[in-house]
Design a protein around this motif. Structure first.
Motif, short mmCIF file in Angstrom:
data_model
loop_
_atom_site.label_atom_id
_atom_site.label_comp_id
_atom_site.label_asym_id
_atom_site.label_seq_id
_atom_site.Cartn_x
_atom_site.Cartn_y
_atom_site.Cartn_z
N SER A 90 0.87 -0.94 -0.07
CA SER A 90 0.04 -0.18 0.32
C SER A 90 0.80 1.51 -0.04
O SER A 90 0.51 2.59 -0.27
CB SER A 90 -1.03 -0.08 1.03
N GLN A 91 2.05 1.17 0.29
CA GLN A 91 3.04 2.32 0.53
C GLN A 91 3.38 2.64 -0.91
O GLN A 91 3.68 4.40 -1.24
CB GLN A 91 4.40 1.79 1.17
N PHE A 92 3.47 1.56 -1.50
CA PHE A 92 3.42 1.93 -3.49
C PHE A 92 1.90 3.14 -4.36
O PHE A 92 2.32 3.56 -4.88
CB PHE A 92 3.80 1.32 -4.66
N GLY A 93 0.71 3.32 -3.21
CA GLY A 93 -0.51 3.69 -3.81
C GLY A 93 -1.33 2.81 -4.45
O GLY A 93 -0.71 1.45 -5.13
N HIS A 94 -2.06 3.20 -4.61
CA HIS A 94 -3.61 2.06 -5.76
C HIS A 94 -2.97 1.70 -6.43
O HIS A 94 -2.59 0.59 -7.21
CB HIS A 94 -4.66 2.76 -5.91
N GLU A 95 -2.03 2.57 -7.65
CA GLU A 95 -1.81 2.54 -8.93
C GLU A 95 -0.84 2.72 -9.17
O GLU A 95 0.42 2.37 -10.35
CB GLU A 95 -2.00 3.90 -9.43
#
Length: 365
Positions: A90-95
């Protein structure tokens, strides 16, 4: 009662599949406003379909507005310069648009270092997690059934529960796969054949659940199964088999020189490749077809709303039809992989006619 429950479960799963697939398509942000300009984002069915069938670092279930119902998975990385790093995807964001701790996702959704240094990725992706879940289900299911047999249920009395469903399948694999292809040696190979059959079947069925991973539609998964089958085949060979490979009897010398590499290639490459590609291609194809029919609603809807609503019943009808075809394909592909494995093993020790009693030619589907 069990049949009604299964039918209800399938109906619910399919309804959820349609809902989630529709939600994902609608989740594309329709417009961006920059400098007073209203610009519509183009629908990309190919990208949507590929996002559904490829591996990922999260389980994505549905999207409502800017809310994404996902289960992020652990990222495990090792870099010679930074050492071990463990954190949530989740640290990378949804996309995957964000960078974290010196790492980022590229366009292919692979994790790379921002400075370009080497990274070894041991992350638990959704394919890996779902494969472990399928393995756990397989072990618990078979262990539970084995305990019932130890107690005499299904031996001195009628089978109960999952025994009723699993026992006919085991009998089918024994009578239609193992015995015709392996003759007197069928019992020796039954544990491997049953394990392969049920492991593929469970993963095939899990792949039809909305939000899940299409594990059997991944070449890495099918390649491992193909290599394992190749190892079993090679361990089953005898001197008669290799004599026919390296020096085929009854053919001219120059033809033997040509046949030797072809025969060797057939054993080491073509046979496992036929197992690997057949399973992968069939399981991916079904998912692509289902998602293509759903995407057609929005493709026609992008032209006119009337066309979109008008084509919806046709698209849903075909989607339902293909979905139930995929349920059959899940069983058929598990059978074909197991049957071909048995055929190739039988060919490996064929030649010693006293070894194989009643060995029959198998039809390759």
């Amino acid at each position: 009662m069990a049949t009604k429950s299964i039918k209800s479960l399938l109906a619910a799963a399919f309804s959820l599949f349609l809902l989630l697939s529709t939600t994902v398509v609608l989740a594309q942000e329709p417009a961006h406003e920059t400098a007073g300009e209203h610009k519509e984002e183009k629908l990309e069915p190919a990208k949507i379909i590929m996002d559904h069938i490829k591996d990922a670092h999260e389980f994505h279930f549905f999207t409502v507005g800017h809310f994404h119902a996902t289960v992020p998975l652990p990222v495990i990385l090792y870099s010679p310069t930074k050492g071990l790093a463990v954190f949530s995807s989740s640290q990378f964001g949804h996309e995957g648009e964000l960078a974290y701790n010196g790492y980022k996702m590229n366009e292919a959704k692979d994790i790379v270092a921002e400075d370009g240094s080497a990274v070894y990725d041991f992350s638990l992706t959704k394919n890996v997690v779902q494969m472990f879940i399928a393995l756990l289900v397989l072990v618990l299911l078979m262990a539970g059934i084995a305990k019932k047999y130890k107690k005499g249920i299904g031996v001195t009395s009628a089978p109960k529960g999952w025994q009723n469903a699993v026992e006919p399948v085991i009998t089918f694999v024994r009578d239609e796969v193992a015995k015709p292809n392996l003759g007197k040696k069928w019992l020796k190979y039954m544990p491997y054949l049953l394990t392969v059959f049920f492991f593929i079947l469970i993963n095939n069925l899990f792949g039809l659940i909305p939000g899940s991973a299409n594990v059997t539609g991944n070449t890495a998964f099918t390649a491992v199964l193909g290599v394992l089958s190749l190892v079993v085949i090679l361990l089953s060979t005898n001197s008669h088999f290799w004599a026919h490979i390296f020096w085929p009897p009854g053919v001219p010398f120059f033809v033997k020189i040509i046949l030797m590499p072809i025969e060797l290639l057939g054993v080491l490459l073509i046979k496992p490749a036929s197992l690997i590609i057949r399973l992968f291609a069939n399981m991916v194809a079904g998912h692509i077809i289902i998602l293509s029919f759903i995407s057609l609603i929005f493709i026609f809807g992008a032209m006119t709303k009337v066309a979109g609503w008008g084509f919806s019943p046709i698209s849903i009808l075909f989607t339902v039809f293909i979905y139930f075809i995929e349920l059959m394909v899940a069983f058929i592909q598990a059978f074909i992989f197991t049957n071909l494995t048995a055929v190739f093993i039988g060919q490996a020790f064929e030649g010693g006619h006293d070894d194989v009693d009643g060995h029959a030619d198998a039809v390759i589907i």
